[in-house]
Scaffold this motif. Structure first.
Motif, PDB file in Angstrom:
ATOM      1  N   ARG A  84      23.781   2.638 -20.277  1.00 13.92           N
ATOM      2  CA  ARG A  84      22.249   1.745 -19.080  1.00 13.92           C
ATOM      3  C   ARG A  84      22.166   4.032 -18.980  1.00 13.92           C
ATOM      4  O   ARG A  84      21.246   4.436 -19.184  1.00 13.92           O
ATOM      5  N   GLU A  88      18.365   5.398 -19.989  1.00  9.71           N
ATOM      6  CA  GLU A  88      17.855   6.103 -19.332  1.00  9.71           C
ATOM      7  C   GLU A  88      16.961   7.415 -19.293  1.00  9.71           C
ATOM      8  O   GLU A  88      15.817   7.731 -19.693  1.00  9.71           O
ATOM      9  N   TYR A 111      26.148  -5.543 -19.037  1.00 12.02           N
ATOM     10  CA  TYR A 111      24.836  -4.768 -19.236  1.00 12.02           C
ATOM     11  C   TYR A 111      23.799  -5.657 -18.129  1.00 12.02           C
ATOM     12  O   TYR A 111      23.147  -5.876 -17.003  1.00 12.02           O
ATOM     13  N   PHE A 115      22.432  -4.970 -14.893  1.00  8.77           N
ATOM     14  CA  PHE A 115      21.078  -4.350 -15.170  1.00  8.77           C
ATOM     15  C   PHE A 115      19.848  -5.305 -16.103  1.00  8.77           C
ATOM     16  O   PHE A 115      19.106  -5.377 -16.508  1.00  8.77           O
TER      17      PHE A 115
END
Ligand code: MLT
Length: 267
Positions: A84, A88, A111, A115
């Motif tokens: 993640r 980002e 994940y 997310f």
């Protein structure tokens, strides 16, 4: 390949880390999570085919490939968090396409758990959603101990024959070479930590029912590690998921059949 970059970030426990990431193409991001005991090189043939459509992002997971030697244990949730952070840094604020093979598939499921709202579409390939039973966990702990005692090469060698179909072995020497390079350059500590993290992974089967993004499950017909039934069990749980089975591959479908795999993704 457009570039290999080092991404710096703070991990789930607040430790500073650096991850090497292979990047190519442009378009919507496609995060590619590799299997064990491999690294991001396994995605290169597929990335070459998908780069015209996607910004392909393939990190080396902790301890694998060019990633620094891992000295501490971790959970697969830590790897999902690392991934993640990579996204980002490279493609912030974008909806993600997520693809994981085998151990990378386990990480993709973690994940999604953490997310999932930022994910548009998922591809799970040559993987399974159920947790290990006690016997498999025991074998994993023994494999971890073996790696630390006898070294990586001796520990991973027996796996080689299970990864590729006979057809790949006979017709695709570059895939065989690449696989050997990845396996035999892996570090003993990486083998050990990854085995322990996989042994401790939670069962993801129940969570699959709450996924609400299109999901494609891909299996290799000759995969003895995660056979088509394991992918079918995943597809049965995810609303609207579909499954495709490659008749020509074993456990490394994206590497063994990159043209076929790319056409399934683009379809
Ligand atoms: C992998 O290919 O990532 C591993 O075989 C997964 C596993 O050991 O369960």
């Amino acid at each position: 390949m457009r570039s290999e970059q080092w991404i710096e970030f703070l991990d789930r426990r607040g430790e500073r880390r650096r991850a090497p990431v292979r990047i190519s193409g442009s378009g919507q991001p496609l995060l590619l999570l590799h299997g064990y005991p491999l690294d991001s090189r396994m995605w290169v043939p597929l990335m070459e085919r998908l780069s015209p459509r996607f910004l392909c992002i393939a990190p080396d997971l902790r301890g694998f490939g060019e990633s620094p030697e891992e000295r501490l244990g971790y959970e697969l949730d830590d790897l999902a968090f690392d991934a993640r952070r990579v996204i980002e840094a490279i493609a912030p604020n974008s909806q993600l396409n997520l693809c994981g093979l085998s151990m990378g598939g386990y990480v993709a499921m973690r994940y999604m758990s953490a997310f999932g709202e930022s994910v548009d579409r998922v591809i799970l390939t040559n993987t399974r959603a159920n947790a290990d039973d006690a016997a498999t966990q025991k074998v994993r702990r023994e494999t971890a101990a073996d790696a630390l005692k006898h070294g990586a090469e001796q520990t991973v060698a027996p796996m080689l024959t299970k990864l590729l179909s006979q057809r790949t072995v006979e017709s695709n020497p570059s895939a065989v070479d690449l696989l050997k390079q990845m396996m035999f350059s892996s570090k003993a500590s990486s083998i050990a930590w990854a085995q322990l993290a996989m042994a401790n992974r939670p069962d993801s089967l129940l969570e699959l029912a709450s996924w609400n993004c299109p999901t494609l499950c891909i299996a290799g017909a000759d995969d003895p590690i995660t056979p088509p039934e394991a992918l079918q069990a995943i597809a049965n749980r995810i609303p609207g998921a579909s499954i495709r089975i490659d008749p020509n591959s074993a456990h490394m479908t994206p590497l063994e059949s990159p043209d076929w795999f790319a056409s399934q993704v683009l379809d």
